[in-house]
Design a protein around this motif. Structure first.
Motif, PDB file in Angstrom:
ATOM      1  N   ARG A  20       2.844  -5.943   3.425  1.00 17.68           N
ATOM      2  CA  ARG A  20       3.346  -5.447   2.337  1.00 17.68           C
ATOM      3  C   ARG A  20       4.077  -4.261   2.053  1.00 17.68           C
ATOM      4  O   ARG A  20       4.025  -3.526   0.993  1.00 17.68           O
ATOM      5  N   ALA A  21       4.367  -3.188   3.088  1.00 21.48           N
ATOM      6  CA  ALA A  21       4.594  -1.801   2.960  1.00 21.48           C
ATOM      7  C   ALA A  21       5.891  -1.903   2.497  1.00 21.48           C
ATOM      8  O   ALA A  21       6.575  -2.626   2.231  1.00 21.48           O
TER       9      ALA A  21
ATOM     10  N   SER B  66       2.712   0.554  -0.875  1.00 19.78           N
ATOM     11  CA  SER B  66       3.105  -1.587  -0.215  1.00 19.78           C
ATOM     12  C   SER B  66       2.544  -1.688  -1.803  1.00 19.78           C
ATOM     13  O   SER B  66       2.715  -1.720  -3.716  1.00 19.78           O
TER      14      SER B  66
ATOM     15  N   GLU C 144      -1.047  -8.623   3.340  1.00 14.21           N
ATOM     16  CA  GLU C 144      -1.422  -7.670   2.683  1.00 14.21           C
ATOM     17  C   GLU C 144      -1.093  -6.812   3.975  1.00 14.21           C
ATOM     18  O   GLU C 144      -0.374  -5.336   3.385  1.00 14.21           O
TER      19      GLU C 144
ATOM     20  N   GLU D 108       1.013   4.822  -1.691  1.00 11.35           N
ATOM     21  CA  GLU D 108      -0.033   5.478  -0.032  1.00 11.35           C
ATOM     22  C   GLU D 108      -1.002   6.574  -0.708  1.00 11.35           C
ATOM     23  O   GLU D 108      -0.784   7.457  -1.509  1.00 11.35           O
TER      24      GLU D 108
END
Length: 198
Positions: free
Chosen positions: A114-115, A141, A111, A161
């Motif tokens: 995963r940007a 992400s 996780e 975000e």
């Protein structure tokens, strides 16, 4: 002076979304769809492809043209799919195939790695050859599975975000306040207003 501009896209969803973005910024603007030939998108950047499309629409219609080129850039993939986002899963521009392939490619990615960001280049081209291009980015992400029914493209697997929902779970009016397309066209709006004599 006419307040009509053509959007260099055959995508009806994009026309609806962009009208919602631009009408509050430039009251009275009339944005019409494009039914002319699509140019070959052989640019090597979002900006180059947006300008290619806007030039083609301005030349075909004789109207000032707006165009965008957008996609998703995944950090761990070095910015891919990038300009190839629409055909990542094949040549058919199939949203489900694109999402499926991207999820498969990231299946082992944790996780925290995963940007991703939605990127949009917004271009304005007049028949006389005046050109302006602006870039907007919406950071977030990627989820591990598709969630939500709104939006299109990669929206179901993109979590912006500061959100706990995917872009496809956001109402269109919420998304239109913050999306990459909104950011790019908001930056472009002063150039459009100047063109219209405001």
């Amino acid at each position: 002076m006419s307040r009509t501009l053509v959007l260099a896209s055959h995508n009806a969803n994009k026309l609806v979304e962009l009208r919602a973005v631009l009408e509050p910024l430039i009251p009275g603007i009339e944005l019409v769809g494009y039914d002319g030939p699509e140019p070959v998108e052989d640019g090597l950047s979002f900006e180059a492809n947006a300008l290619l499309k806007a030039r083609a629409a301005a030349a075909h219609t004789g109207l000032p043209a707006l165009a965008d080129d957008s996609g998703i850039a995944v950090e761990v993939l070095g910015g891919s799919p990038g300009i190839f986002s629409a055909r990542w899963g094949g040549h058919a521009r199939d949203d489900r195939a694109n999402v499926k392939l991207l999820l498969e490619q990231l299946s082992d990615i944790a996780e925290e790695h995963r940007a991703a960001g939605f990127v949009c280049a917004a271009a304005l081209v007049t028949p006389e050859g005046h050109e302006v291009c602006e870039l907007g980015v919406w950071q977030g992400s990627l989820l591990t599975e598709a969630v939500g029914e709104n939006g299109f493209g990669y929206d179901p697997i993109f979590m912006p975000e500061g959100e706990r929902r995917s872009a496809a779970e956001m109402r269109p009016e919420e998304k239109n306040l913050v999306s990459h397309r909104t950011r790019a066209f908001t930056q472009l709006a002063p150039a459009i207003a100047e063109l219209l004599g405001e």
